[in-house]
Motif scaffolding. Structure first.
Motif, mmCIF file in Angstrom:
data_model
loop_
_atom_site.group_PDB
_atom_site.id
_atom_site.type_symbol
_atom_site.label_atom_id
_atom_site.label_comp_id
_atom_site.label_asym_id
_atom_site.label_seq_id
_atom_site.Cartn_x
_atom_site.Cartn_y
_atom_site.Cartn_z
ATOM 1 N N PHE A 75 79.307 66.831 -48.680
ATOM 2 C CA PHE A 75 78.297 67.443 -47.825
ATOM 3 C C PHE A 75 78.683 67.129 -46.377
ATOM 4 O O PHE A 75 78.505 66.011 -45.908
ATOM 5 C CB PHE A 75 76.922 66.879 -48.198
ATOM 6 N N VAL A 76 79.233 68.109 -45.659
ATOM 7 C CA VAL A 76 79.782 67.876 -44.325
ATOM 8 C C VAL A 76 78.690 67.829 -43.255
ATOM 9 O O VAL A 76 78.688 66.958 -42.382
ATOM 10 C CB VAL A 76 80.827 68.948 -43.970
ATOM 11 N N GLY A 77 77.745 68.759 -43.308
ATOM 12 C CA GLY A 77 76.720 68.769 -42.272
ATOM 13 C C GLY A 77 75.646 69.795 -42.524
ATOM 14 O O GLY A 77 75.819 70.750 -43.284
ATOM 15 N N GLY A 78 74.500 69.588 -41.869
ATOM 16 C CA GLY A 78 73.369 70.498 -42.021
ATOM 17 C C GLY A 78 72.107 69.730 -42.358
ATOM 18 O O GLY A 78 72.060 68.492 -42.285
ATOM 19 N N ALA A 79 71.074 70.468 -42.734
ATOM 20 C CA ALA A 79 69.798 69.841 -43.057
ATOM 21 C C ALA A 79 69.944 68.876 -44.232
ATOM 22 O O ALA A 79 70.655 69.163 -45.205
ATOM 23 C CB ALA A 79 68.764 70.909 -43.384
ATOM 24 N N LYS A 80 69.286 67.726 -44.136
ATOM 25 C CA LYS A 80 69.380 66.701 -45.177
ATOM 26 C C LYS A 80 68.647 67.138 -46.441
ATOM 27 O O LYS A 80 67.823 68.032 -46.431
ATOM 28 C CB LYS A 80 68.801 65.385 -44.662
#
Length: 355
Positions: A75-80
């Protein structure tokens, strides 16, 4: 006494977004020996408004005498708090799922990635003693496919809400092409006859528009229009794209698929179908190897495919394959038809050697 009853209905709806990413690994043997925990990563791809990547650990995630290679989704990035379901599969050269994976690794995984940087997958993805023998004759490479579904928000809604299905227009147009109803133009390609609808062709291709309705319009519309320098199977695929905006599935081997994509790219350029041309470029980029790179490079130069040309030059410059490439018939053709490209190859290699 009032016996009237009130009845209402509701349903629980969950949204989702799906993405498929192919991670091709070349020269796997050069990645071994760096120790457990060391990994290489795919390019970032997106699904569900978040960024993801595939990580390959050639010597395993943890110490197990480097017996297994590990593959994880990151999971590289964005909403948790990303809820996911996904598969990680090792593919054969023909695109089928390999039976070399450790038992149980082809099952669907479900996991919630709570923070960027989190990973989850298969620590024992494939046993390397089983992987290496089939790699040797096939170029020391393989492909990992990830099919990822990101589960979105769930909420109840009134049953009167109408769910609109996805567009199936392409199916109707494909059926129209196949049954030939209303067809008003015919093409002869190497003795084979194809019927189509001139309005559809003209709407999709400016070349067909000029040929069928413009100054280039055929004088005798009753006779089939002859198409030279093209194979019937290529023209059939061209019509399929015009009617459906898609390329049909191809079960042929890698070499045959590359040749088919090359011929289709030439046809797409001939009829000014820019989207099809880019789709063919993308296919050829994924199929570059020492045996085909020279032929693909010549094609890219002749048809002004800048991105495909750059990919071919980068392949030759970044790997010790020039000797093998020069032995191919494709390189001999490249040297005769596009001699200036040889200078670009050498320049690319020299720049790559510079500190």
């Amino acid at each position: 006494m009032d016996k009237r009853r009130s009845e209402t209905w509701s349903r629980f709806v969950t949204t989702s977004a799906q993405a498929t990413h192919y991670f091709e690994v070349i020269d796997f043997s050069l990645l071994e020996g760096w120790g457990a925990g060391w990994y290489v990563s795919s390019r970032t791809f997106t699904a569900g408004g978040r960024a993801w990547s595939i990580r390959l650990y050639p010597d395993g995630l943890k110490e197990d005498k480097a017996a297994h290679a590990s593959v994880l989704l990151c999971f590289v990035g964005g909403a948790k708090g990303a809820r996911t379901r996904y598969t990680l599969e090792l593919l054969e050269k023909d695109g089928g799922v390999s039976d070399l994976q450790a038992q149980g690794t082809t099952t669907m995984l479900s996991h919630t990635f709570r923070t960027p940087g989190a990973t989850w997958g298969f620590p024992k993805f494939v046993k390397k003693s089983k992987l290496k023998p089939p790699l040797r004759p096939s170029g020391d490479g393989f492909t990992i496919r990830c099919v990822l579904t990101v589960v979105g928000e769930s909420e109840p809604e009134d049953v009167t809400a109408i769910a609109v299905p996805p567009s199936d227009m392409h199916r109707h147009f494909e059926h129209m092409l196949r049954n030939g109803r209303g067809a008003d133009v015919a093409f002869e390609v190497d003795g084979q006859l194809f019927r189509a609808h001139r309005c559809v062709l003209a709407a999709r291709s400016p070349v067909f528009a000029a040929e069928l309705f413009g100054s280039m319009k055929e004088k005798d519309t009753a006779e089939p229009i002859k198409v030279d320098d093209m194979e019937p199977c290529v023209f059939e695929e061209l019509l399929h794209f015009i009617y459906t905006d898609r390329i049909s599935g191809d079960k042929r081997g890698t070499g045959d698929r590359n040749a088919a994509a090359q011929h289709l790219l030439v046809a797409a350029d001939r009829y000014a179908l820019d989207r099809l041309r880019l789709m063919c470029e993308a296919k050829l980029c994924r199929g570059i190897d020492a045996r085909t790179v020279a032929t693909t490079l010549a094609l890219a130069e002749q048809h002004r495919c800048a991105l495909l040309k750059d990919a071919c030059l980068a392949f030759v410059a970044s790997r010790d394959v020039l000797g093998a490439v020069m032995e191919t018939d494709g390189f001999k053709h490249l040297a005769v038809s596009c001699p200036l490209v040889l200078v670009e190859i050498l320049d690319k290699i020299v720049k790559g050697m510079s500190p």
